[in-house]
Design a protein around this motif. Structure first.
Motif, PDB file in Angstrom:
ATOM      1  N   GLU A 198      51.203  60.084  42.118  1.00 50.01           N
ATOM      2  CA  GLU A 198      49.849  59.770  42.478  1.00 50.01           C
ATOM      3  C   GLU A 198      50.049  58.574  43.680  1.00 50.01           C
ATOM      4  O   GLU A 198      51.092  57.914  43.512  1.00 50.01           O
ATOM      5  CB  GLU A 198      49.215  59.844  41.040  1.00 50.01           C
ATOM      6  N   GLU A 199      48.677  58.824  44.222  1.00 50.19           N
ATOM      7  CA  GLU A 199      48.824  57.317  44.998  1.00 50.19           C
ATOM      8  C   GLU A 199      48.972  55.751  44.351  1.00 50.19           C
ATOM      9  O   GLU A 199      48.343  56.065  43.421  1.00 50.19           O
ATOM     10  CB  GLU A 199      47.605  56.958  45.336  1.00 50.19           C
ATOM     11  N   GLN A 200      50.001  55.069  44.313  1.00 49.95           N
ATOM     12  CA  GLN A 200      50.164  53.574  43.729  1.00 49.95           C
ATOM     13  C   GLN A 200      49.723  53.104  44.487  1.00 49.95           C
ATOM     14  O   GLN A 200      49.387  52.563  45.899  1.00 49.95           O
ATOM     15  CB  GLN A 200      51.462  53.200  43.656  1.00 49.95           C
ATOM     16  N   HIS A 201      48.938  52.364  43.686  1.00 49.93           N
ATOM     17  CA  HIS A 201      47.780  50.421  44.535  1.00 49.93           C
ATOM     18  C   HIS A 201      48.806  49.768  44.683  1.00 49.93           C
ATOM     19  O   HIS A 201      48.403  48.975  43.908  1.00 49.93           O
ATOM     20  CB  HIS A 201      46.821  50.868  43.283  1.00 49.93           C
TER      21      HIS A 201
ATOM     22  N   LYS B  57      49.953  46.086  46.818  1.00 53.12           N
ATOM     23  CA  LYS B  57      48.691  44.825  47.061  1.00 53.12           C
ATOM     24  C   LYS B  57      47.908  44.593  48.748  1.00 53.12           C
ATOM     25  O   LYS B  57      46.492  43.918  48.223  1.00 53.12           O
ATOM     26  CB  LYS B  57      49.776  43.542  47.122  1.00 53.12           C
TER      27      LYS B  57
ATOM     28  N   PRO C 278      45.422  46.600  51.064  1.00 51.26           N
ATOM     29  CA  PRO C 278      44.455  48.480  51.457  1.00 51.26           C
ATOM     30  C   PRO C 278      45.072  49.421  52.209  1.00 51.26           C
ATOM     31  O   PRO C 278      43.682  49.051  53.370  1.00 51.26           O
ATOM     32  CB  PRO C 278      43.371  47.809  51.647  1.00 51.26           C
TER      33      PRO C 278
ATOM     34  N   SER D  46      46.915  52.949  52.266  1.00 50.35           N
ATOM     35  CA  SER D  46      47.289  54.179  51.488  1.00 50.35           C
ATOM     36  C   SER D  46      47.681  55.567  52.297  1.00 50.35           C
ATOM     37  O   SER D  46      47.241  55.032  53.612  1.00 50.35           O
ATOM     38  CB  SER D  46      45.598  54.207  50.636  1.00 50.35           C
TER      39      SER D  46
ATOM     40  N   HIS E  18      56.103  45.033  49.677  1.00 46.45           N
ATOM     41  CA  HIS E  18      56.020  44.838  48.860  1.00 46.45           C
ATOM     42  C   HIS E  18      56.655  44.814  47.936  1.00 46.45           C
ATOM     43  O   HIS E  18      56.831  44.205  46.778  1.00 46.45           O
ATOM     44  CB  HIS E  18      55.036  46.311  48.633  1.00 46.45           C
TER      45      HIS E  18
ATOM     46  N   ARG F 104      41.452  42.522  54.587  1.00 43.13           N
ATOM     47  CA  ARG F 104      40.460  42.578  53.045  1.00 43.13           C
ATOM     48  C   ARG F 104      40.492  41.451  52.433  1.00 43.13           C
ATOM     49  O   ARG F 104      39.591  41.201  51.421  1.00 43.13           O
ATOM     50  CB  ARG F 104      41.702  43.326  52.433  1.00 43.13           C
TER      51      ARG F 104
ATOM     52  N   TYR G  72      37.842  46.246  43.863  1.00 43.43           N
ATOM     53  CA  TYR G  72      39.463  46.542  43.091  1.00 43.43           C
ATOM     54  C   TYR G  72      39.480  45.721  42.028  1.00 43.43           C
ATOM     55  O   TYR G  72      40.027  46.256  41.188  1.00 43.43           O
ATOM     56  CB  TYR G  72      40.639  45.791  43.656  1.00 43.43           C
TER      57      TYR G  72
ATOM     58  N   TYR H 192      40.542  48.437  39.141  1.00 41.10           N
ATOM     59  CA  TYR H 192      42.238  49.115  38.399  1.00 41.10           C
ATOM     60  C   TYR H 192      42.360  47.341  37.555  1.00 41.10           C
ATOM     61  O   TYR H 192      43.567  47.392  37.345  1.00 41.10           O
ATOM     62  CB  TYR H 192      42.903  48.135  39.848  1.00 41.10           C
TER      63      TYR H 192
END
Length: 468
Positions: free
Chosen positions: A218-221, A223, A225, A227, A268, A324, A340, A343
């Motif tokens: 699954e997509e990891q969010h 820090k 913006p 993706s 990251h 962002r 956001y 989350y």
């Protein structure tokens, strides 16, 4: 050299490409023309990889000298014999017109020709296409050095596609995935891109963890913006952000996001998650134009110019983070909710978040990122670092082995490159270090690879890749 023997005559470029090549031919004679020793002697003083490999070959030959006469032939452990072949010992120098120019290459080919004329079964092994053409014209069998080669159709992509009914997609793990396990037809850390029949945009991605277990990717969010734009980028980030994977190979044409995603994941994990002390970035010095030595300034200034693609990618990430932050400030001023917030855990007060990023130069100055030439990485042990090596398609398997063995405790190394754009004269799609390493590590628990084939740079970039 005895007659009617199978003899492999090795060109200088083969020995430079793989210093252990003299030990790879079984139950035959391995001949090294004396002129090859002269060429190795010229290269041995160089500071680059060619110089190091030349010195290594010379050391191997010298060690064999102590076991017998190199002129008569020294037995090897694999049943072969190594011999230094002197042109004056096999025939008078009456070269055909094709070899009339007094060059080292022509002398090597002529040595192979004269041995064939004596009745031997001669195979000339060279990485030089033109030398193979000359040998073939003269009736001498000529081959490329094929050890470690991976045919393009055999390339391990790191993922495969299966199609299932839309109802199967609603389940946890489709039955077809377990059938792959039962048939032993899937590798550890291989991805399965499960698409709905008739609608490829309706899909799920799974990674096989071994012992019959899959995880849904699954997509990891992050820090910032940013993706993944497609399933292959989703797979890529899954490997890059998994601390249990120590080696990642990212393969694909320009514009697919290899370097960008590797840099993003590294930032990251260094700046946000604090998994690594710093990020080390390097690229081989194989230019399309003048070498790095011709660039102005000291080594750091030279590297600044050479690493410009990293600055370009870093600029995009910094710009996205700044955008962002700007949007968050506007939302706060207008009293609008932050998208956001969903989350955040319920009941937890959200702390002010710093999403801005400093420039690459600032992070180099602070010690969080270092740019290094591959030449200076040899002999080091590199612990607790996120290591990104770009343009690896221009490195030999031997050079890639040297890099991977530098990885110390707690480090992760990413090898990225485009095997369709190779600038090194003696490498191709099948023999470059990136493809060979990806094939060799297939199935290891600490390794994963993704072949990215969808360009996301621009429509022009995609068309250039397809049409030119």
């Amino acid at each position: 050299m005895p007659e009617k023997k199978k003899i492999y005559i090795l060109d200088t470029n083969v020995l430079i490409h793989d210093p252990l090549s003299i030990f790879t031919f079984e139950d035959a004679w391995v001949g090294i023309p004396a002129i090859v020793l002269e060429e190795l002697d010229k290269f041995k003083s160089e500071s680059g990889e060619r110089g190091r490999n030349a010195r290594e070959v010379i050391r191997h030959i010298d060690a064999l000298r102590g076991q017998g006469s190199l002129k008569e032939g020294v037995s090897l452990a694999n049943g072969s014999k190594l011999q230094i072949v002197f042109l004056t010992d096999i025939a008078a120098d009456k070269r055909p017109e094709l070899l009339s120019r007094p060059t080292e290459d022509n002398a090597i080919i002529y040595t192979a020709l004269r041995l064939k004329e004596q009745g031997n079964q001669v195979v000339f092994i060279t990485k030089d296409i033109n030398a193979r053409l000359k040998a073939d014209i003269l009736g001498v069998e000529a081959q490329d050095y094929l050890k470690g080669r991976v045919a393009e159709y055999e390339m391990y992509k790191g993922w495969r596609i299966i199609q299932v009914s839309s109802s199967q997609l609603l389940k946890g793990v489709p039955e077809e995935l377990q059938e792959l396990v039962a048939a032993d037809e899937i590798e550890v850390n291989e991805f399965i891109w499960v698409q709905s029949k008739g609608n490829p945009y309706n899909y799920k991605v799974f990674r096989y963890l071994g012992e019959g277990y899959y995880k849904e990717v699954e997509e990891q969010h992050l820090k910032w913006p940013i993706s993944p734009r497609n399933a292959q980028q989703l797979m890529t980030l899954d490997l890059l952000l998994d601390p249990s994977i120590d080696l990642v190979c990212l393969v694909g044409p320009a514009g697919t996001g290899k370097t960008f995603l590797a840099l993003l994941a590294g930032l990251h994990q260094v700046l946000v998650e604090d998994l690594y002390q710093k990020m080390l970035i390097s690229r081989p010095v194989i230019p399309l134009g003048p070498d790095i030595g011709y660039l102005p300034g000291d080594i750091q200034e030279k590297l600044h110019s050479w690493m410009q693609p990293m600055y370009d990618n870093m600029g995009i990430i910094v710009h996205s983070a700044a955008n962002r932050q700007h949007l968050e400030n506007i939302r706060e001023e207008n009293g609008r909710p932050n998208k956001y917030d969903k989350y955040e855990k319920k009941g937890r007060k959200k702390e002010p978040e710093k999403v801005g990023l400093r420039s690459l130069d600032d992070m180099i100055y602070s010690g969080k990122i270092s740019l290094e030439a591959i030449t200076y990485m040899r002999g080091r042990s590199i612990p607790y670092q996120y290591i990104l090596i770009d343009e690896v398609q221009n490195l030999t398997p031997h050079e890639v082995k040297t890099l991977i063995t530098r990885v110390g405790e707690g480090s992760k190394i990413i090898l990225a490159g485009d095997p369709y754009q190779i600038d090194s004269p003696y490498l191709d799609f099948s023999s470059n270090g990136l493809i060979v390493a990806s094939s060799a590590f297939k199935g290891q628990k600490i390794f994963g690879t993704v072949f990215l084939e969808t360009s996301e740079r621009s429509e022009l970039s995609r068309l250039a890749t397809e049409l030119l």
